[in-house]
Design a protein around this motif. Structure first.
Motif, short mmCIF file in Angstrom:
data_model
loop_
_atom_site.label_atom_id
_atom_site.label_comp_id
_atom_site.label_asym_id
_atom_site.label_seq_id
_atom_site.Cartn_x
_atom_site.Cartn_y
_atom_site.Cartn_z
N SER A 8 -7.53 3.17 6.06
CA SER A 8 -8.01 1.84 5.93
C SER A 8 -8.14 1.82 4.38
O SER A 8 -8.17 0.68 3.90
CB SER A 8 -9.47 1.66 6.48
N ALA A 9 -8.56 2.69 3.71
CA ALA A 9 -8.63 2.73 2.17
C ALA A 9 -7.15 2.42 1.63
O ALA A 9 -7.09 1.76 0.68
CB ALA A 9 -9.17 3.82 1.66
N ALA A 10 -6.34 2.97 2.27
CA ALA A 10 -4.86 2.79 1.65
C ALA A 10 -4.40 1.43 1.93
O ALA A 10 -3.70 0.78 0.94
CB ALA A 10 -4.02 4.05 2.32
N LEU A 11 -4.80 0.87 3.06
CA LEU A 11 -4.33 -0.50 3.33
C LEU A 11 -5.12 -1.44 2.49
O LEU A 11 -4.53 -2.41 2.06
CB LEU A 11 -4.73 -0.84 4.92
N ASP A 15 -3.52 -4.28 -0.14
CA ASP A 15 -3.90 -5.66 -0.32
C ASP A 15 -4.27 -5.98 -1.65
O ASP A 15 -3.73 -7.00 -1.93
CB ASP A 15 -4.75 -5.89 0.73
N LEU A 16 -5.11 -5.13 -2.09
CA LEU A 16 -5.70 -5.55 -3.39
C LEU A 16 -4.48 -5.51 -4.51
O LEU A 16 -4.44 -6.30 -5.65
CB LEU A 16 -6.92 -4.52 -3.95
N CYS A 17 -3.65 -4.51 -4.37
CA CYS A 17 -2.52 -4.30 -5.39
C CYS A 17 -1.61 -5.54 -5.30
O CYS A 17 -1.34 -6.26 -6.17
CB CYS A 17 -1.61 -3.23 -5.10
N SER A 18 -1.39 -6.03 -3.79
CA SER A 18 -0.54 -7.11 -3.90
C SER A 18 -1.10 -8.47 -4.39
O SER A 18 -0.37 -9.17 -5.02
CB SER A 18 -0.14 -7.38 -2.33
N ARG A 19 -2.44 -8.65 -4.07
CA ARG A 19 -3.03 -9.80 -4.51
C ARG A 19 -3.14 -9.77 -5.95
O ARG A 19 -2.92 -10.78 -6.87
CB ARG A 19 -4.25 -10.03 -3.87
#
Lengths: 197, 335
Positions: A8-11, A15-19
């Motif tokens: 879940s942390a990796a996801l 997500d934070l990286c993409s945004r």
């Protein structure tokens, strides 16, 4: 708080990286436009070579590809916290220089918009560091350095330097976040034992 | 003794026969051929307004003994004009290269010296293994606002010239064109073409430094291109191709964030899928036309469809006439 290497942390990291990458791209585009407007309004010339100014984070880095994930996040965070303070200072100086009425002119609005994006990016970076169970470092000493009686021209040059370096940082940050995103689930962003001091 | 002598085009050249006196009897040769005495002033050889064709080996022999007294290799040429210099990074973030050439040949040997300065640091430009007018610089820093200054000096025996370029790290980034572009028809889809390509092999890390792409395509019979910009992926399906028309397709690449577009890739050709013409026997099967479409040419529908119960003779004629119409229509289609 989820363990740094849990799925879940990796996801969440992904997500934070993409945004963050999208935000960095938008930020760069707006900073480049702001730079053009700033140069024109302040009567400057982009061919002017501004040497490093104290307190303005420099994006230039050696051995960029060898940096660990944590190092990237920490350097980005320190830089954008500094930019947040510097842009706020520029906005204030703009208001003093032009008066409250004119401060809302296009340049002032553009400065404020970029400041908002920089603040959002700081939040992103803090979230990413939280995921690594590191927690962001405190903000002591990250305010804009006191400006020792800069002349108007020196302030203009400093402002030019701020925007030039911010444009570079926005490109670097997108690259940094892509490097982070490359690390799959289960990977730690911390340096290995061999790398850590 | 033999040596090389360089002279400018248009110069007047005087050659002495070594240590021979002015009034000594000598014979001069150019590339083994005797030179007419009209070019001599005593034992001196005078060449006025020399041109490139006068380059060669000049020898002077003592009159009676034919001892070789002097020999020189005359090279007629020009001093170098300002060289043309370009620098480009097609392998960001590893480094960049600079290439140069002279706008006009000098006809004599030239040497080149290049210096690369970043701020106050001088950087090493490593010679290219294959190309003598190119060298490579590795980036030490990335994301720098400090500009690079590249100065090229070209020198030959008749003069020197130089040029400089100043640029920043981002502006010279220009990938090589995409590779292995392939375009294929899509079965049962007369208006589609599937295009795929690969990142240029010179781009070292497309995952961290992704490329975006620009695709252009047009039917061969038209001049106007259609364009599609693609922010990710190395394939695209064209969905608005004109049925049955051969297309020309090209792709270009650019770093997602910085620099300029590559040159266009090698062009590929493809034609969308078309239905095979049916074999005609005693009764023609009229192909169904689609609803009115400006994008495809279809044979006009016949108003009469042959009855299966029709007389063989007249039916065969009708079938052949209809078949002829269909074949004529396909013939026009493929012109």
């Amino acid at each position: 708080m989820a363990a740094a290497d849990s799925p879940s942390a990796a996801l969440r990291r992904c997500d934070l990286c993409s945004r963050g990458i999208r935000l960095a791209g938008k930020m760069r585009s707006d900073v480049v436009d702001l730079l053009d407007a700033y140069v024109e309004q302040q009567g400057l010339d982009t061919s002017v070579s501004v040497t490093a100014v104290e307190g303005v984070p420099t994006a230039a880095v050696e051995r960029w590809d060898e940096q660990s994930g944590i190092q990237r996040l920490l350097e980005n965070l320190a830089a954008y916290r500094a930019f947040r303070a510097l842009l706020a200072q520029m906005l204030e100086e703009q208001r003093e220089q032009l008066g409250e009425a004119h401060a809302d002119a296009a340049l002032g609005r553009a400065l404020a918009a970029v400041l908002l994006q920089v603040s959002a990016f700081v939040y992103h970076l803090e979230e990413l560091l939280q995921l690594e169970s590191r927690g962001p470092p405190s903000e002591e000493g990250t305010g804009a350095p006191p400006s020792p009686h800069l002349t108007l021209f020196e302030r203009k040059l400093r402002g030019l330097r701020v925007l030039q370096e911010l444009a570079q940082w926005a490109v670097r940050s997108a690259r940094d976040l892509r490097q982070l995103a490359k690390l799959g689930p289960g990977s730690s962003l911390a340096p290995s034992l061999a790398e850590s001091p | 003794d033999s040596h090389i002598q360089y002279e400018r085009v248009g110069a007047d050249v005087t050659m002495k026969c070594g240590s021979m006196d002015w009034d000594a009897a000598v014979t001069w040769t150019a590339n083994g051929t005797d030179i007419d005495e009209s070019h001599l002033n005593g034992s001196y050889l005078i060449l006025k307004n020399v041109n490139l064709t006068q380059s060669g080996q000049y020898s002077c022999y003592e009159g009676s003994s034919w001892h070789l007294k002097y020999q020189t290799y005359l090279r007629v040429g020009t001093p170098p004009k300002e060289p043309l210099l370009m620098c480009r990074s097609n392998n960001y973030p590893k480094g960049f290269y600079c290439s140069w050439h002279l706008p006009t040949p000098t006809s004599i040997p030239n040497s080149f010296n290049i210096s690369v300065i970043h701020g106050t640091k001088e950087m090493v430009c490593e010679k290219d293994v294959f190309l003598k007018n190119r060298c490579h610089i590795r980036y030490i820093q990335l994301f720098s606002t400090v500009k690079y200054k590249v100065t090229l000096t070209v020198t030959n025996a008749l003069g020197k010239n130089s040029t400089s370029l100043t640029f920043d790290e981002f502006t010279i980034v220009k990938p090589d064109p995409p590779e292995s572009v392939v375009a294929k028809p899509v079965p049962n889809n007369p208006r589609r073409l599937e295009v795929s390509w690969q990142n240029p092999s010179s781009w070292p890390d497309p995952e961290s430094f992704p490329l975006k792409f620009f695709l252009r395509y047009r039917p061969l019979i038209l001049d106007q291109w259609q364009h599609v910009e693609l922010s990710d992926g190395t394939s695209h399906t064209i969905t608005d191709a004109y049925a049955g028309k051969e297309y020309i397709i090209q792709v270009a690449a650019k770093d997602n964030d910085i620099g300029t577009w590559s040159d266009w890739s090698v062009a590929v050709h493809a034609t969308p899928w078309t239905e095979e013409p049916k074999h005609l026997t005693t009764e023609a099967q009229i192909t169904e036309t689609t609803s009115a479409s400006t994008s495809s040419f279809m044979p006009p529908p016949t108003t009469k469809i042959c009855d299966k119960g029709a007389v063989v003779g007249s039916g065969a004629v009708a079938a052949r006439w209809t078949a002829g119409l269909v074949l004529a229509a396909y013939g026009v289609l493929f012109i």
